[in-house]
Design a protein around this motif. Structure first.
Motif, short mmCIF file in Angstrom:
data_model
loop_
_atom_site.label_atom_id
_atom_site.label_comp_id
_atom_site.label_asym_id
_atom_site.label_seq_id
_atom_site.Cartn_x
_atom_site.Cartn_y
_atom_site.Cartn_z
N GLU A 1 0.87 -1.19 0.15
CA GLU A 1 -0.01 -0.23 -0.04
C GLU A 1 0.87 1.21 -0.16
O GLU A 1 0.59 2.27 -0.51
N ASN B 1 -3.79 10.73 6.77
CA ASN B 1 -4.53 9.85 7.97
C ASN B 1 -5.02 10.50 8.89
O ASN B 1 -4.10 11.13 9.75
N HIS C 1 -8.28 5.35 -2.56
CA HIS C 1 -8.66 4.00 -1.85
C HIS C 1 -8.35 4.50 -0.30
O HIS C 1 -7.97 5.15 0.03
N THR C 2 -9.22 3.45 0.57
CA THR C 2 -9.16 3.77 2.01
C THR C 2 -7.87 3.30 2.54
O THR C 2 -7.46 2.10 2.20
N PHE C 3 -7.37 3.80 3.19
CA PHE C 3 -5.93 3.35 3.85
C PHE C 3 -5.97 2.61 5.16
O PHE C 3 -5.52 2.93 6.14
N TYR C 4 -6.77 1.62 4.94
CA TYR C 4 -7.05 0.76 6.31
C TYR C 4 -5.77 0.44 6.72
O TYR C 4 -5.66 0.41 7.95
N ASN C 5 -4.85 -0.32 6.01
CA ASN C 5 -3.93 -1.07 6.61
C ASN C 5 -3.15 -0.12 7.38
O ASN C 5 -2.72 -0.29 8.52
N VAL C 6 -2.64 0.75 6.65
CA VAL C 6 -1.65 1.67 7.33
C VAL C 6 -2.16 2.37 8.53
O VAL C 6 -1.33 2.62 9.56
N SER C 7 -3.50 2.72 8.69
CA SER C 7 -4.03 3.52 9.74
C SER C 7 -3.99 2.40 10.95
O SER C 7 -3.54 3.10 11.97
N VAL D 1 -1.89 0.28 11.43
CA VAL D 1 -0.80 -0.35 11.98
C VAL D 1 -0.03 0.84 12.78
O VAL D 1 0.34 0.95 13.94
N PHE D 2 0.08 2.01 12.02
CA PHE D 2 0.86 3.29 12.42
C PHE D 2 0.05 3.93 13.39
O PHE D 2 0.77 4.75 14.26
N TYR E 1 -9.00 -8.21 9.69
CA TYR E 1 -8.61 -7.85 8.39
C TYR E 1 -8.12 -8.93 7.55
O TYR E 1 -8.26 -8.96 6.37
#
Lengths: 199, 804
Positions: free
Chosen positions: A167, A188, B364-370, B372-373, B400
């Motif tokens: 990503e 974000n 795209h929705t940044f689900y993964n990154v949000s 985790v970080f 997820y």
């Protein structure tokens, strides 16, 4: 638990009178200009710093708090990244902080700090091997610390790391450089609300 | 656009870049992770694997190229040296000097330097940084230099004592340079000096305001306690409450200052009749406790309600020339605080939307990154909460992973039809029940048949009924929604919220319609006061229901959990099972209360005070309840996105309330015996009369207002707004396409870099073998291998061009 009807902080117990003799006016002005705090907040931070020392009366500006004493701060005590935080903000690199380091740390975590500074420090905190990029090992350690006592299986971890890299990695070098990290975090909105410690 | 697409193929929206173009461009191109010697000519000859790009697009790349690092086979030391020799790395160190200069020229504009902060700290020490400051004229300027230096230093990532030493060094250097300059008689103009002193005093003022705001901040330690235990989700509810409380303060101040106080002064001057406690017919009414509940009788002739206010022109002090027209005051104050609320709400919702939707969407929705970080909430101070947060993160990741593993199987026609039928049925059911409940409310307010023996209850019947509906039916709706089998839980949450809000809107709409139509007006001589007292009762009963719900749903549930289910608890490490704080339901209750307040302030000017007291008490009650009874939730709560949605609901309700009051002012006839607008045809007619009266003296103003309010100009303003919106949309679409193109280009640049670095490594390996270990250092200096360096430089330059 007692609940005081605290309408303003003016009548609260942390009064500002006691701390004003510690700093000269020039120092206080400098601190105010170089951090994102007001003068009262700086005094408040100093009070918190003093409370961590084993001997609060003997605390001066030059006192260094060791790592274990810093771990006593409630916000840091339960934080899974506490060793990284203390390492990043310790100017001497040996996990001990003077008051100025502590002030720096609180300033970065406060509400008024701009997003760019928070992202920079977050990048440093999460960069476990300090190679200026968040590689696979860094991500693995990050996820490991976040899950706490329960651990994800190996294939799950791999899948997750792969998803994160797919990503965010724009130039396909198998890791996140600072620019990529910054790019993701500015987009974000949850980052600002979570990366904050209120004094 | 020229220069960006050179040689990279014309793929506008295409996500796959044909391999033919690559080989045509550079015949020596070899992707040697394939371990083939032949040049890859056509796509079919290479096994492609699908790679999901960062914007959700699908790309086809040669197999294996996505995962292997180019440096996997080299020695670590050589790799590190090689990376540091790259021009893009050296660029960062140069940038800290250059960007310092550039950031001054760009200080007024909002463009940032290459990296947001000045990443000067890497590899440089304080003296070098101080030197780069002193070399720059802008920092050495007599007047502004100090401010600029500190501002730039504040944003830099350096330890504090370094910053202090740099600051002192630069200020000393600045003083010396000023002295030297002074000797050459370079005088500063007086304009610059005044600008500087104004700037300094403005900065001091800002500092003092910040200190003052800090000391006044409401409830800060309580928020901190809640935050430490529960994290940002629950805190967002309390922040919303505080924001509403602060929003009501200027409303109350305005009405107090311009409407209530003149009325009190008027009555004090006139002294007829003295004191309160009389009704319209001059009979005396005593104050009993139950008036606080019903808001009627004794309160009917006090400042609480519209009907009490005079329509006279007040002269204060008596018989002087300063006159205060109560009619204008009442109407314009009402308009004033509505406009104030409108501006505040519009600004906050646009800020919130910009932060959470526009910047966060892309393609795209940044689900993964949000996850985790931002997985850790740094506010948490409590060990139990920390443990729960770990568990919640673990569950999120598991969810997820399981979601991405299971392929969304295409439902066949039968399943889809069944689901569609089910959803249509449930929607009809819900809409039908909303209609039925609205009719019920209409009937209750219409008929007087609910008058029983208990006097208070018959007055409160309508409010009790309305609040009971709002308590009972939304959980029923959410139970029904569970049958609809939504795929994502957040969709289900949003649907539930929309249905609850629809129910409340319909019921309130029916009530307003009832109050404004003739059926209500025939009953009362002073219908506005009746409306005001009805709204007061609604607000009060709503308050009691909130308190009751807190008590029953949270306190009693915890008691039951502790004492009834004791056996099961011992296995769970002594964790107390408690209810979770339902953020959504509670916030929607707050929004409804605030909407009632906005609806009723015109008819009951002191209602905003009632609302403030109510919010104040609710804060403490909820805080105690949350800290004592509730557990932190395992499910994560997206505070930022939900904030935008709640602001949207609030704004919607505000617009509805404003429309209702506007209808009441402009269309409905005010009652003849009471209130500031008695005798007028419509309350709004005083404004039209005022404008008409300007025809004589201020003809220009009159003509301007007539022109602006004519249909032609309003239509043309609307058309212009539509054109502007359309233009913005076109610009946005263009930007999105640009982003896709640039992303592909970055990807290609990365591959270029990997390819070139691999070639360099190969060459340096071969040379190392030839020369032996003693001459290794010479190999990696940038002066050797000039042709390869040229290739590196062009790649780095192109990268710089795309980044800048």
């Amino acid at each position: 638990m007692k609940y005081r009807l605290e309408f303003c902080d003016v009548i609260s117990k942390d009064n500002m009178g006691g701390g004003s003799s510690i700093f000269t006016k020039q120092e206080l002005d400098d601190y105010q200009e170089l951090t994102y705090f007001t003068k009262k907040e700086i005094h408040h931070v100093y009070k918190r710093f003093k409370s961590l020392a084993p001997n609060p009366e003997a605390v001066t500006k030059a006192t260094k708090l060791s790592r274990d004493e810093l771990y006593a701060l409630p916000e840091i005590k339960v934080n899974p990244f506490k060793d990284r935080i203390v390492r990043v903000f310790s100017s001497s690199g040996d996990d001990s902080m003077t008051f100025e380091d502590f002030l720096d740390m609180m300033s970065v975590f406060c509400d008024h700090a701009p997003l760019a500074i928070k992202i920079e420090y977050a990048f440093r905190i999460y960069d476990f091997d300090e190679d200026d990029s968040l590689g696979r090992e860094d991500l693995r350690k990050l996820i490991d610390r976040l899950t706490g006592e329960m651990k994800l299986g190996e294939s799950d971890m791999e899948q997750l790391i792969q998803a994160v890299i797919e990503e965010s990695d724009l130039d396909n070098d198998d890791g996140l450089s600072f620019a990529e990290f910054e790019h993701k975090m500015t987009k974000n909105p949850e980052f600002v609300t979570s990366f904050r410690i209120r004094m | 656009m020229a220069g960006y697409g050179n040689g990279y193929g014309p793929s506008g929206q295409g996500q796959d870049i044909p391999m033919q173009d690559r080989s045509h461009f550079n015949p020596a191109y070899r992707d040697d992770s394939l371990q083939r010697d032949r040049v890859a000519v056509d796509m079919e000859g290479i096994r492609m694997e699908e790679r999901r790009g960062s914007d959700g697009s699908r790309e086809y790349c040669p197999e294996g190229s996505t995962r292997r690092r180019w440096a996997a086979t080299a020695e670590p030391r050589d790799t590190a040296d090689l990376i540091n020799a790259l021009p893009s790395r050296q660029l960062e160190q140069i940038a800290s000097g250059v960007a310092a200069k550039e950031s001054i020229r760009r200080r007024k504009s909002s463009r940032r330097s290459i990296h947001g902060t000045l990443r000067a700290a890497r590899g440089k020490d304080a003296n070098e940084v101080a030197d780069s400051f002193t070399r720059n004229d802008d920092y050495m300027d007599e007047l502004d230099g100090e401010a600029r230096t500190t501002e730039t230093l504040r944003r830099m990532v350096l330890p504090m004592h370094d910053k202090l030493s740099i600051k002192r060094t630069t200020s000393e250097t600045r003083k010396q340079m000023t002295l030297k300059r002074g000797q050459t008689h370079k005088k500063i103009g007086w304009w610059k000096r005044t600008k500087y002193s104004i700037g300094i005093s403005w900065m001091h003022f800002k500092h003092r305001m910040a200190e003052f705001a800090y000391s006044l901040e409401l409830w800060r330690s309580h928020m901190k306690k809640i935050e430490g235990h529960f994290g940002t989700g629950v805190t967002s509810y309390f922040l919303f409450l505080k924001w509403l409380f602060l929003l009501n303060i200027p409303v109350f101040t305005l009405t107090l200052g311009f409407v209530v106080v003149p009325q009190i002064l008027y009555r004090y001057n006139i002294k007829v009749p003295s004191g309160y406690g009389f009704s319209v017919n001059e009979t005396s009414v005593s104050f009993t406790g139950e008036e606080l509940l019903t808001g009627g009788n004794w309160f009917n002739n006090t400042e609480l309600y519209y009907g009490f206010y005079t329509d006279q022109v007040i002269e204060i002090p008596v018989n002087s020339t300063t006159s205060y027209n109560m009619k204008y005051a009442y109407l314009f104050t009402c308009g004033g605080y509505y406009i104030l609320c409108l501006i505040t709400l519009a600004i906050s919702i646009s800020q919130s939307y910009k932060m959470n939707y526009i910047e966060g969407s892309g393609t795209h929705t940044f689900y993964n990154v949000s996850r985790v970080f931002c997985g850790w909430d740094y506010n948490i101070t409590d060990k139990a909460a920390a443990r729960l947060k770990h568990k919640s993160f673990y569950n999120e990741m598991k969810e997820y992973l399981s979601g991405s593993k299971k392929k969304s199987h295409k439902k066949n026609m039968e399943e889809r039809c069944k689901l569609l039928f089910l959803r249509v049925l449930t929607n009809l059911l819900i809409l039908g029940s909303i209609a039925g409940l609205s009719y019920l409310v209409f009937w209750i307010s219409g008929s007087g048949t609910l008058k029983g023996s208990v006097y208070i209850l018959s007055d409160l019947a309508l409010s009790l009924c309305v609040s009971a509906i709002f308590l009972v039916f939304p959980p029923i709706f959410s139970k029904i929604a569970q049958f609809e089998k939504y795929e994502e839980p957040k969709n289900e949450l949003y649907i539930n919220m929309i249905r609850t809000m629809l129910l409340k809107t319909c019921v309130l709409g029916i009530l307003v319609y009832f109050w404004f139509t003739d059926t209500a007006k025939d009953k009362y001589s002073c219908w506005e006061t009746a409306v005001g007292s009805e709204i007061y009762r609604l607000v009060l009963v709503d308050f009691f229901f909130i308190l009751g719900a807190t008590f029953f749903l949270e306190f009693l549930r915890r008691i039951c959990g502790q004492y009834c289910c004791n056996k099961g608890n011992e296995e769970q490490e002594g964790q107390a099972m408690g209810p979770e704080f339902d953020i959504g339901r509670n916030t929607l209750d707050l929004i409804y209360s605030q909407a009632l307040c906005w609806l009723g302030t015109f008819y009951s000017p002191l209602l905003s005070l009632v609302m403030m007291v109510k919010l104040f008490i609710i804060f403490y009650v909820k805080m105690v309840s949350v800290l004592q009874n509730c557990q932190p939730s395992l499910r994560p709560w997206r505070a930022a996105k939900s904030h935008t949605i709640f602001m949207g609901f609030l704004f919607f309700f505000f617009l509805m309330a404003m429309v209702a009051v506007a209808v009441g002012v402009i269309i409905i006839e005010p009652s003849k015996v009471c209130g500031p607008f008695r005798g007028e045809e419509k309350a709004y007619s005083i404004v039209t009369n005022l404008i008409d009266s300007w025809k004589g003296d201020l003809k220009v103003l009159h003509d301007i207002i007539n022109f602006i309010s004519s249909p032609g100009s309003i239509a043309s303003i609307l058309v212009a707004l539509c054109v502007g919106t359309y233009y913005m949309r076109i610009v946005m679409i263009g930007h999105k396409e640009m982003v896709t193109l640039l992303r592909q280009q970055l990807h290609m640049e990365g591959r270029d870099k990997a390819y070139l670095l691999r070639m360099l490594q190969d060459v340096s390996q071969k040379k190392k073998e030839k020369l032996g270990p003693s001459n290794v250092n010479r190999l990696l200096s940038p002066t050797s291998n000039s042709t390869l360096e040229a290739g590196q430089r062009t790649a780095a330059e192109r990268k710089r061009a795309t980044v800048a």
